[in-house]
Design an enzyme around this catalytic site. Structure first.
Site, PDB file in Angstrom:
ATOM      1  N   GLN A  23       0.822  -1.211   0.000  1.00  0.00           N
ATOM      2  CA  GLN A  23       0.000   0.000   0.000  1.00  0.00           C
ATOM      3  C   GLN A  23       0.863   1.270   0.000  1.00  0.00           C
ATOM      4  O   GLN A  23       0.768   2.108  -0.898  1.00  0.00           O
ATOM      5  CB  GLN A  23      -0.903   0.010   1.238  1.00  0.00           C
ATOM      6  CG  GLN A  23      -1.587   1.354   1.486  1.00  0.00           C
ATOM      7  CD  GLN A  23      -2.327   1.417   2.805  1.00  0.00           C
ATOM      8  OE1 GLN A  23      -3.538   1.330   2.822  1.00  0.00           O
ATOM      9  NE2 GLN A  23      -1.612   1.584   3.910  1.00  0.00           N
ATOM     10  N   SER A  39       6.298   2.129  13.764  1.00  0.00           N
ATOM     11  CA  SER A  39       4.859   1.895  13.911  1.00  0.00           C
ATOM     12  C   SER A  39       4.335   2.289  15.290  1.00  0.00           C
ATOM     13  O   SER A  39       5.028   2.143  16.300  1.00  0.00           O
ATOM     14  CB  SER A  39       4.566   0.407  13.672  1.00  0.00           C
ATOM     15  OG  SER A  39       3.261   0.072  14.075  1.00  0.00           O
ATOM     16  N   GLU A  54       2.351   0.598  16.821  1.00  0.00           N
ATOM     17  CA  GLU A  54       2.249  -0.651  17.585  1.00  0.00           C
ATOM     18  C   GLU A  54       3.412  -0.784  18.575  1.00  0.00           C
ATOM     19  O   GLU A  54       3.362  -1.615  19.483  1.00  0.00           O
ATOM     20  CB  GLU A  54       2.220  -1.857  16.645  1.00  0.00           C
ATOM     21  CG  GLU A  54       0.941  -2.002  15.837  1.00  0.00           C
ATOM     22  CD  GLU A  54      -0.249  -2.480  16.674  1.00  0.00           C
ATOM     23  OE1 GLU A  54      -0.035  -3.159  17.702  1.00  0.00           O
ATOM     24  OE2 GLU A  54      -1.390  -2.167  16.288  1.00  0.00           O
ATOM     25  N   TYR A 110       5.277  -8.366  16.296  1.00  0.00           N
ATOM     26  CA  TYR A 110       5.426  -7.286  15.312  1.00  0.00           C
ATOM     27  C   TYR A 110       5.893  -6.006  15.993  1.00  0.00           C
ATOM     28  O   TYR A 110       6.851  -5.358  15.546  1.00  0.00           O
ATOM     29  CB  TYR A 110       4.094  -7.049  14.590  1.00  0.00           C
ATOM     30  CG  TYR A 110       4.085  -5.811  13.718  1.00  0.00           C
ATOM     31  CD1 TYR A 110       4.699  -5.811  12.474  1.00  0.00           C
ATOM     32  CD2 TYR A 110       3.459  -4.638  14.149  1.00  0.00           C
ATOM     33  CE1 TYR A 110       4.711  -4.668  11.673  1.00  0.00           C
ATOM     34  CE2 TYR A 110       3.455  -3.497  13.351  1.00  0.00           C
ATOM     35  CZ  TYR A 110       4.076  -3.519  12.122  1.00  0.00           C
ATOM     36  OH  TYR A 110       4.077  -2.388  11.339  1.00  0.00           O
ATOM     37  N   LYS A 143       9.474  -4.026  15.552  1.00  0.00           N
ATOM     38  CA  LYS A 143       9.510  -2.632  15.114  1.00  0.00           C
ATOM     39  C   LYS A 143      10.302  -1.749  16.087  1.00  0.00           C
ATOM     40  O   LYS A 143      10.933  -0.775  15.676  1.00  0.00           O
ATOM     41  CB  LYS A 143       8.088  -2.096  14.925  1.00  0.00           C
ATOM     42  CG  LYS A 143       7.435  -2.541  13.621  1.00  0.00           C
ATOM     43  CD  LYS A 143       8.141  -1.924  12.421  1.00  0.00           C
ATOM     44  CE  LYS A 143       7.445  -2.230  11.109  1.00  0.00           C
ATOM     45  NZ  LYS A 143       8.143  -1.599   9.966  1.00  0.00           N
TER      46      LYS A 143
END
Length: 324
Positions: free
Chosen positions: A17, A128, A130, A152, A156
């Site tokens: 994306q 991110s 997150e 994840y 990161k």
């Protein structure tokens, strides 16, 4: 005689994306764009099909050091944007070591390739929200402590700090963009926002009758990916590298996303959404809300697409796609 020199950029994750929107932006600015793509049995070039004749694709993988050195050597980039990742949080629990290898060690491999082959290249690392996970304060800023709640998020955090270390230790122009959730019609179908808009379109067109989701009360700061890639570029135009939170400063729930998406096609979400425990994360991140004051102040950036416009844009796109 034209003495202007075209800037060169290398984008990892160009088929994703963000990579597709960034490639469009850089091509519009006159860049020569190189994209790193890995050989994959499920690889999809749909998002960059319209750019295929304009970008130069190089074979490589964040898990393979030699391929990264060769990609940097061949492209000789002025700017490198590391957007490649195993980016689906749910899958990071099922593929924890793979996620760590690509999202954490992969950043080190790419930075090492830049340090050896093109040390004056400017580097952007896709960090991110997150990383904040179990948040210590709201809204989250560049100085909010990290407490990731998934493999994840953990990977990161590593990527963020190794970027910082190469900047401080080797003088690389390396910056982190701490991006909060950003969506678009090009978002992968595995992500909850796109799962919703695709589901809405299928229900409206009579292809499905229900949509199964997990935690509807989970809240996120959702922006438009097309707005956010401009920030990536702006960060690398600054004289000094730095780290920036990129967000809208607004928070919305999954439930609210459903309400807007279903109402776009004249439906009531409560009649179609089914709560399914299978889609609840082992450790949930309940509230993410970014403070992008620094980015606005230093880089002069404002998000252009509103939350409602974003949801409706995605629903309209999925209706059009499935109608074909």
């Amino acid at each position: 005689m034209d003495l202007t020199v075209t800037k060169r950029a290398l984008i990892t994750g160009i088929t994703g994306q963000d990579g597709s929107y960034l490639a469009e932006l850089l091509l519009d600015k006159g860049y020569t764009v190189f994209g790193l793509v890995r050989r994959s049995s499920t690889g999809s070039f749909d998002r960059i099909e319209h750019l295929a004749h304009k970008v130069k694709l190089l074979s490589g993988d964040l898990s393979d050091q030699v391929s990264l050195i060769e990609a940097v050597y061949e492209s000789q980039p002025d700017e490198v944007y590391n957007l490649a990742a195993q980016s689906f949080v749910a899958d990071s629990w099922r593929q924890a070591t793979y996620t760590g290898d690509v999202d954490a060690l992969g950043v080190t491999r790419l930075l090492e390739a830049i340090r050896r082959e093109k040390s004056d290249a400017r580097f952007y690392q896709a960090s991110s929200s997150e990383m904040y996970g179990k948040v210590r304060e709201t809204p989250q800023t560049e100085t909010t402590p990290f407490h990731p709640r998934s493999p994840y998020g953990v990977a990161k955090v590593y990527g963020y700090y190794i970027t910082l270390n190469y900047r401080e230790s080797f003088g690389l122009h390396a910056s982190n963009g701490i991006l909060f959730n950003h969506e678009s019609p090009r978002r992968g179908l595995e992500f909850v926002t796109r799962k919703i808009t695709d589901g809405v379109a299928r229900i409206k067109l009579g292809m499905e009758t229900e949509l199964r989701l997990g935690n509807l009360d989970s809240q996120r700061d959702w922006g438009f990916a097309g707005d956010y890639v401009e920030m990536m570029w702006r960060m690398l135009q600054e004289q000094e590298p730095d780290d920036y939170v990129i967000a809208t400063g607004e928070t919305h729930s999954v439930r609210e996303f459903c309400e807007i998406a279903f109402s776009r096609v004249g439906l009531d979400y409560t009649e179609h959404v089914v709560l399914d425990p299978a889609f609840v994360r082992p450790a949930e991140v309940d509230l993410l809300l970014g403070d992008c004051g620094k980015a606005k102040r230093v880089l002069g950036w404002e998000p252009k697409v509103s939350f409602v416009d974003l949801v409706e844009m995605m629903v309209d796109s999925d209706i059009a796609r499935l109608s074909r």
